[in-house]
Design an enzyme around this catalytic site. Structure first.
Site, PDB file in Angstrom:
ATOM      1  N   ASP A  60       0.979  -1.171   0.046  1.00  0.00           N
ATOM      2  CA  ASP A  60      -0.050  -0.002  -0.116  1.00  0.00           C
ATOM      3  C   ASP A  60       1.012   1.114   0.098  1.00  0.00           C
ATOM      4  OD1 ASP A  60      -1.708   2.139   0.655  1.00  0.00           O
ATOM      5  OD2 ASP A  60      -2.601   1.125   2.017  1.00  0.00           O
ATOM      6  N   VAL A  61       1.005   2.070  -1.133  1.00  0.00           N
ATOM      7  CA  VAL A  61       1.966   3.092  -1.078  1.00  0.00           C
ATOM      8  C   VAL A  61       1.448   4.264  -0.313  1.00  0.00           C
ATOM      9  CG1 VAL A  61       2.358   2.541  -3.787  1.00  0.00           C
ATOM     10  CG2 VAL A  61       0.519   4.073  -3.286  1.00  0.00           C
TER      11      VAL A  61
ATOM     12  N   TYR B 220      -8.594  14.168  -7.647  1.00  0.00           N
ATOM     13  CA  TYR B 220      -7.800  13.708  -8.639  1.00  0.00           C
ATOM     14  C   TYR B 220      -6.767  14.578  -9.511  1.00  0.00           C
ATOM     15  CZ  TYR B 220      -6.868   9.990 -12.424  1.00  0.00           C
ATOM     16  OH  TYR B 220      -6.433   9.399 -13.288  1.00  0.00           O
TER      17      TYR B 220
ATOM     18  N   LYS C 219      -2.770  14.557  -9.778  1.00  0.00           N
ATOM     19  CA  LYS C 219      -2.229  14.314 -10.947  1.00  0.00           C
ATOM     20  C   LYS C 219      -1.450  15.708 -11.412  1.00  0.00           C
ATOM     21  CE  LYS C 219      -3.121   9.891 -11.651  1.00  0.00           C
ATOM     22  NZ  LYS C 219      -2.281   8.967 -11.600  1.00  0.00           N
TER      23      LYS C 219
END
Length: 234
Positions: free
Chosen positions: A48-49, A140, A144
Site C-alpha cells: 500500500d503506497v 484527482y 495528477k
C-alpha cells in the site's frame, strides 16, 4: 544489460500493460499490488503506497529478488469523484495520499540507489485531467498535477547524477474504469477527443518503455501526453 523495473499498481489497467511491455523487452519486472493477481512472469509484492514502511519493505524485497531498481514507474492511483460541495476532506486527502504522496514515497526510496549507480529512470503516470481539469475531480486533478511538479523537481535535483524523471499524461483509456461509464457519457467523452476514440493501455505502455529506453536518455522533466489530442499540450 537486463534492467530491473518496478511498476506500482502493476496488476491491472495501464500498470499491467506497462509491466507486460517491459517483460516483452526482457526486463526483470516487479509489480506492487494490494491483493490481486499479477501478470505472469512478474515478481509481485503486496504494498500500500500510503504506508512508508510497506514501500520500504517492497523495495527491499525487489532488490533481494531481482536486484536494484533501475526503472521506477509510479502508476498506483485511485479516484473518488464528486462535486466539491459534496466532497469530504478525507476524500480529498486520501486521493492525494495515494496518487501524489505515494509516488513521492516510491521516488524517495528509489533515489539513493539510483544516485549511487549514477543511472536511473523515474516515470510518473499522471493524467490529462491534471492539466485540463474536470468537474467533480478536484482531488484527482490536483494529485495528477502535483506529479508534474514532483517529476520536474526531481529532474533538476537528480539530473547531474544520471537520473531522469518524466511524466506520461494519458487521456481516456480503455480500462475497467472507462468501461463502467454510462453509454451517453462515453460517447460525449469520445466526441471531445480529436481521434474520436479512447486509447489502449498498450499505447500508454509504448510511451513508458520509450522513456525508459536508450533513445530517451536525454529526455528529462518532460510531460508526454498520450490522449488522442484531448489536452493539446495543456
Amino acid at each position: 544489460m537486463t534492467r530491473t523495473v518496478l511498476v506500482t499498481g502493476g496488476n491491472r489497467g495501464i500498470g499491467r500493460s506497462v509491466a507486460e511491455a517491459f517483460l516483452a523487452e526482457g526486463a526483470r519486472v516487479a509489480v506492487t499490488h494490494r491483493g490481486d493477481e499479477c501478470p505472469q512472469g512478474t515478481f509481485g509484492v503486496k504494498c500500500d503506497v500510503t504506508d512508508g514502511g510497506q514501500v520500504d519493505a517492497a523495495f527491499a524485497a525487489v532488490e533481494a529478488e531481482l536486484g536494484p531498481v533501475d526503472v521506477l514507474v509510479a502508476n498506483a492511483g485511485i479516484t473518488d469523484s464528486t462535486l466539491i460541495t459534496r466532497m469530504t476532506e478525507d476524500s480529498f486527502t486520501s486521493v492525494l495520499d495515494t496518487n501524489l504522496t505515494g509516488a513521492w514515497r516510491c521516488a524517495r526510496r528509489a533515489a539513493a540507489p539510483m544516485v549511487r549507480a549514477r543511472s536511473g529512470r523515474m516515470i510518473f503516470i499522471s493524467s490529462v485531467v491534471g492539466m485540463y481539469g474536470s468537474a467533480g475531480l478536484t482531488n484527482y486533478a490536483a494529485s495528477k498535477a502535483g506529479l508534474i511538479g514532483l517529476a520536474r523537481s526531481l529532474a533538476r535535483e537528480l539530473g547531474s547524477r544520471g537520473v531522469t524523471a518524466n511524466v506520461i499524461a494519458p487521456g481516456y483509456v480503455n480500462t475497467d474504469m472507462t468501461a463502467s461509464l454510462p453509454e451517453q457519457y462515453g460517447k460525449q467523452y469520445r466526441d471531445s477527443i480529436p481521434l474520436r476514440r479512447f486509447g489502449e493501455p498498450a499505447e500508454v505502455a509504448g510511451a513508458v518503455t520509450w522513456l525508459a529506453g536508450e533513445a530517451a536518455r536525454y529526455v528529462t522533466g518532460a510531460v508526454i501526453p498520450v490522449d488522442g489530442g484531448l489536452g493539446m499540450g495543456h
